[in-house]
Design an enzyme around this catalytic site. Structure first.
Site, mmCIF file in Angstrom:
data_model
loop_
_atom_site.group_PDB
_atom_site.id
_atom_site.type_symbol
_atom_site.label_atom_id
_atom_site.label_comp_id
_atom_site.label_asym_id
_atom_site.label_seq_id
_atom_site.Cartn_x
_atom_site.Cartn_y
_atom_site.Cartn_z
ATOM 1 N N ASP A 295 0.821 -1.206 0.000
ATOM 2 C CA ASP A 295 0.000 0.000 0.000
ATOM 3 C C ASP A 295 0.859 1.263 0.000
ATOM 4 O OD1 ASP A 295 -2.622 1.324 0.466
ATOM 5 O OD2 ASP A 295 -1.684 1.924 2.346
ATOM 6 N N GLU A 337 1.117 -0.791 -5.255
ATOM 7 C CA GLU A 337 0.031 0.174 -5.413
ATOM 8 C C GLU A 337 0.672 1.554 -5.478
ATOM 9 O OE1 GLU A 337 -3.292 2.922 -3.911
ATOM 10 O OE2 GLU A 337 -1.599 2.356 -2.680
HETATM 11 C C1 GLC Z 1 -3.930 3.517 -0.428
HETATM 12 C C2 GLC Z 1 -5.325 2.960 -0.276
HETATM 13 C C3 GLC Z 1 -6.254 4.054 0.139
HETATM 14 C C4 GLC Z 1 -5.785 4.644 1.441
HETATM 15 C C5 GLC Z 1 -4.316 5.059 1.358
HETATM 16 C C6 GLC Z 1 -3.745 5.298 2.715
HETATM 17 O O1 GLC Z 1 -3.836 4.425 -1.441
HETATM 18 O O2 GLC Z 1 -5.732 2.365 -1.459
HETATM 19 O O3 GLC Z 1 -7.579 3.602 0.258
HETATM 20 O O4 GLC Z 1 -6.574 5.749 1.759
HETATM 21 O O5 GLC Z 1 -3.506 4.061 0.784
HETATM 22 O O6 GLC Z 1 -3.505 4.090 3.362
#
Ligand code: GLC
Length: 654
Positions: A295, A337
């Site tokens: 993440d 991500e």
């Molecule tokens: C990522 C997640 C998102 C979240 C962010 C902070 O981008 O997909 O939903 O708000 O991380 O953890």
């Protein structure tokens, strides 16, 4: 690194100094399980040099580097011996088929456990549902302990080792992972490693004044220093708050909080943080998680004077995690991500870093083409940005739990004669339904008044026109929306990579506005597409005339078709010029199969010329593998509004 790199010799020296000590203290275990120890040593020998180099890059300058190395080894050995035999066997299976995830058999779905099945026990009962869809990759949204009330949909983790009690227990998670594996489904979880919640034990200790844990986070008493960092940072949730720092009364200092004020960024320049999080990662791997979604990868390293995104150390940290996983849990995969500029997204994708990556560019440009009915930017960008190393693959998606941001490259847009700023404004107007004639029902997310930036929330079906069409009770519009949705899903399963459905996309679920009445959600419009409404395929099998059933049935058909087509395996995807501004075309080729896949992004009939098809290799008669319709060579193909055709041009029938 080259073979004269002094660090290679240093790595070897460190290994010969560190390992024997552990061997001695583990004598009994080693004697009892000699094979296991041999395997561990083989893996250490394979991965140690690069792990040493990464750690040296990150922490080599610190006085206690040797201690960091020793501690790293201790963790590796401990988690190796803790790894359940069933997972050691999985590692061996994956080692025999290392590119298993590039297969055309892969199909993913992502969901919130509470919204989908109330809890983990309920999820267990839904395995047959996943099997109907052919799912092999199940991503459960964050399910660990988290603060009550606001918690960013679980992305504020208070304890990486305890499941949120409303959802179940760690034992249930382990058993679920096992049951899924028995059905050929890999469990995917988030590794939220940029930050913890402010209720995490480390944060609590820091708040209580423990200096060791204060160093787990970025804390500042000097506002001038905060301002120097802040100058170059962007606001991630600008409607919620300005700036990336939160004042903490108890500690009397500023804390770095990139996202919400209750999400405290971890300080990876402290090796204890790296090691503590490496333990959490290996713990999850040993619970049976097969893929970790990394993440917010872009934010994990901070450097004054920069945007503190995509710093080279962020890559080094992930590579070090990758090397540690390669020793203890070699079957573990990482999916990155990185919702950042496409040039940066690509940097995270490598066998030694993240083998998989979300494909935000493709996602955004599919929506862009749907709004404009023109595919030039999509085709142009995909042509020169889509290719990955063979051992890596995209995770493609149309919607996910987050918003849609228009992350295309400005220069790509300009080359296509598009003004990027004006175009983003148009797309936002279109998807919030303000643009005259728009079919979309999106909701604005995080408008930034200074930059004019805006992102879009909403479900696949609402964004693609179904919500509006149903409201108008207009049959023609409903059918158009159905076709739009189906075409997008056909692209999802046929373009190179793993298709990842966002639960609900399989049956066409619409926006849910009930979040507006919940104080913990009202400021975050992403909840409009995080809905508790469910549709159960099993219950509806008798009512085959419902829209849900039609969507579900079509999805099952597409998934089954994908699994029968080795040409849809990763790689071998070429975007081609269709000669028609509304038709997006790409070819898929592998193992003697070749498909030309063409998609009409407009509501009107469009012609794909016979000459172009011939140029793309269609020299004899072909047929559409979706409908079995014959397509004689030398004849133009007419695509109806939003029609898609998968033309088999190989000699043999599929
Ligand atoms: C990522 C997640 C998102 C979240 C962010 C902070 O981008 O997909 O939903 O708000 O991380 O953890």
């Amino acid at each position: 690194m080259n073979q004269h790199d002094w660090r290679l010799a240093a790595a070897q020296k460190a290994l010969t100094q560190i390992l024997p000590g552990f061997e001695q203290s583990l004598q009994k275990k080693i004697v009892d399980t000699p094979l296991q120890w041999d395997r561990f040593k083989t893996r250490i020998n394979q991965e140690w040099e690069r792990l040493f180099i990464y750690l040296h890059e990150l922490y080599g300058w610190q006085f206690d580097f040797y201690h960091t190395l020793e501690k790293t080894m201790e963790i590796l050995i401990r988690y190796w011996f803790d790894r359940p035999p069933v997972l050691h066997r999985l590692d061996e299976k994956r080692e025999a088929d290392p590119l298993w995830y590039t297969s055309e058999k892969m199909i993913g779905i992502v969901l919130y456990v509470d919204l989908f099945s109330d809890n983990l026990a309920g999820l267990h009962d839904h395995i047959p549902y996943f099997e109907k869809l052919g799912v092999t990759y199940l991503h459960l949204m964050p399910l660990f302990s988290t603060p009550h009330g606001e918690n960013d949909g679980g992305y504020a983790v208070s304890d990486y080792r305890s499941v949120n009690p409303d959802l179940g227990t760690m034992e249930e998670l382990f058993r679920l992972a096992q049951a899924l594996r028995e059905h050929g489904i890999s469990l995917v979880l988030d590794f939220v490693f940029n930050h913890t919640s402010d209720e995490h034990e480390w944060a609590s200790k820091a708040k209580a004044g423990d200096p060791e844990y204060k160093e787990y986070f970025f804390t500042f008493t000097d506002r001038a220093l905060v301002d120097r960092f802040q100058e170059h940072l962007r606001d991630i949730f600008p409607t919620i708050r300005k700036g990336s720092f939160t004042w903490n009364d108890q500690m009397q200092c500023w804390v770095w909080t990139t996202f919400n004020n209750y999400q405290w960024d971890l300080n990876y320049s402290n090796p204890s943080v790296f090691l503590a999080m490496a333990e959490e990662m290996l713990f999850l791997a040993n619970e049976g998680v097969e893929v970790l979604r990394l993440d917010a990868v872009a934010f994990i390293w901070k450097r004054i004077g920069t945007s503190c995104e995509n710093q080279s150390e962020a890559h080094t940290i992930i590579r070090a995690f990758n090397a540690m996983a390669g020793i203890v849990a070699p079957s573990l995969l990482f999916v990155s991500e990185a919702i950042v500029h496409p040039d940066e997204v690509i940097q995270y994708i490598h066998r030694d870093e993240c083998q998989l990556s979300y494909n935000p560019l493709q996602m955004a440009l599919i929506w862009e083409a749907l709004a404009t009915r023109e595919v030039k930017l999509l085709a142009f960008s995909m042509k020169h940005r889509e290719r990955l190393p063979d051992e890596c693959t995209w995770v493609n998606y149309l919607r996910c739990h987050d918003d849609i941001g228009w992350t295309f490259d400005d220069e790509d847009a300009r080359q296509m004669g598009i003004d990027p700023k004006g175009h983003r404004q148009f797309l936002n107007d279109f998807y919030t339904g303000q643009y005259p004639g728009s079919f979309a029902r999106g909701v604005p997310f995080q408008y930034h008044p200074e930059t004019g930036d805006l992102r879009i929330s909403g479900t696949l079906s609402s964004l693609a026109g179904l919500e509006q069409a149903l409201e108008k009770q207009d049959h023609i519009l409903i059918e158009l929306a159905v076709k739009r949705i189906n075409m997008l899903r056909s692209i999802l399963v046929s373009i190179g990579g793993i298709p990842l459905l966002y639960a609900g996309d399989e049956y066409g679920h619409l926006n849910d506005y009930t979040f507006l009445t919940d104080p913990a959600k009202v400021t975050d419009s992403r909840w409009v597409h995080r809905s508790k409404k469910r549709w159960h395929a099993a219950d509806d099998l008798t009512r085959k005339d419902t829209l849900e059933w039609r969507f579900f049935h079509e999805m099952v058909k597409l998934c089954q078709l994908r699994k029968k087509l080795p040409c849809l395996k990763n790689g071998g995807m070429e975007v081609f010029d269709t000669g028609n501004p509304h038709i997006f075309g790409y070819s898929r080729a592998n193992k003697g199969q070749k498909l030309l896949i063409i998609n009409n992004f407009s509501e009107h009939d469009q012609v794909m010329s016979a000459v172009r098809l011939k140029d793309m290799g269609m020299r004899s008669d072909g047929y559409d593998v979706c409908t079995q319709k014959e397509l004689p060579a030398g004849e133009n193909v007419i695509l109806r509004g939003y029609e898609y055709i998968w033309i088999n041009i190989a000699d043999s029938r599929i």
